[in-house]
Design a protein around this motif. Structure first.
Motif, PDB file in Angstrom:
ATOM      1  N   LEU A  80     -31.786   5.594 -41.294  1.00  0.00           N
ATOM      2  CA  LEU A  80     -30.985   5.692 -40.125  1.00  0.00           C
ATOM      3  C   LEU A  80     -31.848   5.175 -38.954  1.00  0.00           C
ATOM      4  O   LEU A  80     -32.980   5.257 -38.609  1.00  0.00           O
ATOM      5  N   ARG A  81     -31.246   4.048 -38.251  1.00  0.00           N
ATOM      6  CA  ARG A  81     -31.780   3.620 -37.310  1.00  0.00           C
ATOM      7  C   ARG A  81     -31.131   3.835 -35.884  1.00  0.00           C
ATOM      8  O   ARG A  81     -31.749   4.204 -34.604  1.00  0.00           O
ATOM      9  N   ARG A  82     -29.953   4.212 -35.634  1.00  0.00           N
ATOM     10  CA  ARG A  82     -29.297   4.576 -34.487  1.00  0.00           C
ATOM     11  C   ARG A  82     -28.013   5.407 -35.036  1.00  0.00           C
ATOM     12  O   ARG A  82     -27.126   4.896 -35.887  1.00  0.00           O
ATOM     13  N   ILE A  83     -27.615   6.268 -34.241  1.00  0.00           N
ATOM     14  CA  ILE A  83     -26.281   6.777 -34.071  1.00  0.00           C
ATOM     15  C   ILE A  83     -25.669   7.208 -32.901  1.00  0.00           C
ATOM     16  O   ILE A  83     -26.498   7.353 -31.990  1.00  0.00           O
ATOM     17  N   ASN A  84     -24.081   6.968 -32.662  1.00  0.00           N
ATOM     18  CA  ASN A  84     -23.559   7.081 -31.573  1.00  0.00           C
ATOM     19  C   ASN A  84     -22.367   7.791 -31.907  1.00  0.00           C
ATOM     20  O   ASN A  84     -21.333   6.996 -32.127  1.00  0.00           O
ATOM     21  N   LEU A  85     -22.436   9.050 -31.950  1.00  0.00           N
ATOM     22  CA  LEU A  85     -21.181   9.724 -32.329  1.00  0.00           C
ATOM     23  C   LEU A  85     -20.518  10.449 -31.055  1.00  0.00           C
ATOM     24  O   LEU A  85     -21.225  11.039 -30.225  1.00  0.00           O
ATOM     25  N   ILE A  86     -19.472  10.091 -30.743  1.00  0.00           N
ATOM     26  CA  ILE A  86     -18.326  10.484 -29.918  1.00  0.00           C
ATOM     27  C   ILE A  86     -17.560  11.318 -30.309  1.00  0.00           C
ATOM     28  O   ILE A  86     -16.840  11.447 -31.310  1.00  0.00           O
ATOM     29  N   GLY A  87     -17.529  12.554 -29.589  1.00  0.00           N
ATOM     30  CA  GLY A  87     -16.991  13.970 -29.718  1.00  0.00           C
ATOM     31  C   GLY A  87     -15.536  13.834 -29.024  1.00  0.00           C
ATOM     32  O   GLY A  87     -14.774  12.857 -29.206  1.00  0.00           O
ATOM     33  N   ASN A 120     -22.501  -6.462 -28.504  1.00  0.00           N
ATOM     34  CA  ASN A 120     -22.266  -6.279 -27.318  1.00  0.00           C
ATOM     35  C   ASN A 120     -22.161  -4.799 -27.115  1.00  0.00           C
ATOM     36  O   ASN A 120     -21.023  -4.132 -26.734  1.00  0.00           O
ATOM     37  N   VAL A 121     -23.235  -4.086 -27.276  1.00  0.00           N
ATOM     38  CA  VAL A 121     -23.135  -2.587 -27.153  1.00  0.00           C
ATOM     39  C   VAL A 121     -23.687  -2.113 -25.805  1.00  0.00           C
ATOM     40  O   VAL A 121     -24.912  -2.693 -25.426  1.00  0.00           O
ATOM     41  N   ASP A 122     -22.875  -1.380 -25.093  1.00  0.00           N
ATOM     42  CA  ASP A 122     -23.324  -0.826 -23.969  1.00  0.00           C
ATOM     43  C   ASP A 122     -24.342   0.316 -23.935  1.00  0.00           C
ATOM     44  O   ASP A 122     -23.826   1.252 -24.216  1.00  0.00           O
ATOM     45  N   THR A 123     -25.623   0.034 -23.684  1.00  0.00           N
ATOM     46  CA  THR A 123     -26.489   1.424 -23.508  1.00  0.00           C
ATOM     47  C   THR A 123     -26.872   1.601 -22.526  1.00  0.00           C
ATOM     48  O   THR A 123     -27.848   2.584 -22.225  1.00  0.00           O
ATOM     49  N   THR A 124     -26.167   1.351 -21.272  1.00  0.00           N
ATOM     50  CA  THR A 124     -26.646   1.426 -19.817  1.00  0.00           C
ATOM     51  C   THR A 124     -25.944   2.841 -19.460  1.00  0.00           C
ATOM     52  O   THR A 124     -26.032   3.345 -18.450  1.00  0.00           O
ATOM     53  N   THR A 125     -24.738   2.911 -20.015  1.00  0.00           N
ATOM     54  CA  THR A 125     -23.600   4.068 -19.784  1.00  0.00           C
ATOM     55  C   THR A 125     -23.845   5.247 -20.313  1.00  0.00           C
ATOM     56  O   THR A 125     -23.795   5.334 -21.484  1.00  0.00           O
ATOM     57  N   LEU A 126     -24.033   6.335 -19.818  1.00  0.00           N
ATOM     58  CA  LEU A 126     -24.252   7.654 -20.542  1.00  0.00           C
ATOM     59  C   LEU A 126     -23.068   8.098 -21.028  1.00  0.00           C
ATOM     60  O   LEU A 126     -23.004   8.597 -22.409  1.00  0.00           O
ATOM     61  N   TYR A 127     -21.836   7.830 -20.664  1.00  0.00           N
ATOM     62  CA  TYR A 127     -20.406   8.125 -21.147  1.00  0.00           C
ATOM     63  C   TYR A 127     -19.215   7.280 -20.523  1.00  0.00           C
ATOM     64  O   TYR A 127     -19.336   7.172 -19.321  1.00  0.00           O
ATOM     65  N   ASP A 128     -18.539   7.069 -21.280  1.00  0.00           N
ATOM     66  CA  ASP A 128     -17.336   6.055 -21.264  1.00  0.00           C
ATOM     67  C   ASP A 128     -16.313   6.589 -22.051  1.00  0.00           C
ATOM     68  O   ASP A 128     -16.439   6.728 -23.315  1.00  0.00           O
TER      69      ASP A 128
END
Length: 145
Positions: A80-87, A120-128
């Motif tokens: 695993l390199r990265r996960i971005n799970l939205i709840g 085009n992955v936004d890594t600057t926004t904590l939550y959107d």
């Protein structure tokens, strides 16, 4: 049931056809193993290929009209390199209508929407509210649960 390894585009296409492109599915659970541990001699150890994420999905949209169809599937991301799970998100339901699955720069990328663009992955926004769940890993295996 044995895990089926994704090696090439045909394997990805087969997974997508077997699970109806993840249409009308949802992430039911996530299980994470970091690969890090402290052994009996208090030494910190880490194995990158032991970093694993297993996502379990449920679906209400069966791709096959037969008694062997199973509504649950597991994806095992290895290395695993990265996960971005939205709840929870306001004004959005957790339903997945389509997904993105691709090889990208030597990795496998899965996301909860086919419009996902790994460039085009936004890594600057904590939550959107419009953010996507996505996973980047060295390898992917799957099985019906």
């Amino acid at each position: 049931m044995d895990w089926i390894r994704i090696i090439n585009q045909d394997d990805m296409d087969y997974l997508m056809s077997e699970y109806n492109g993840f249409h009308d599915s949802c992430i039911y659970s996530a299980y994470y193993i970091s690969g890090a541990m402290v052994d009996e001699e208090d030494c910190m150890k880490w194995e990158r290929d032991d970093c694993v994420l297993v996502l379990k999905f449920d679906s209400q949209s069966p791709p096959h009209d037969d008694e062997f169809y199973k509504k649950s599937i597991e994806l095992k991301f290895i290395g695993l390199r990265r996960i971005n799970l939205i709840g929870y998100r306001d004004n959005y339901f957790c339903e997945i209508l389509s997904c993105h699955l691709s090889f990208y720069d030597g990795f496998i990328v899965w996301a909860d929407d086919d419009s996902f663009d790994p460039n085009n992955v936004d890594t600057t926004t904590l939550y959107d509210e419009t953010m996507h769940s996505f996973v980047v890993a060295n390898r992917l295996e799957w099985r019906f649960a």
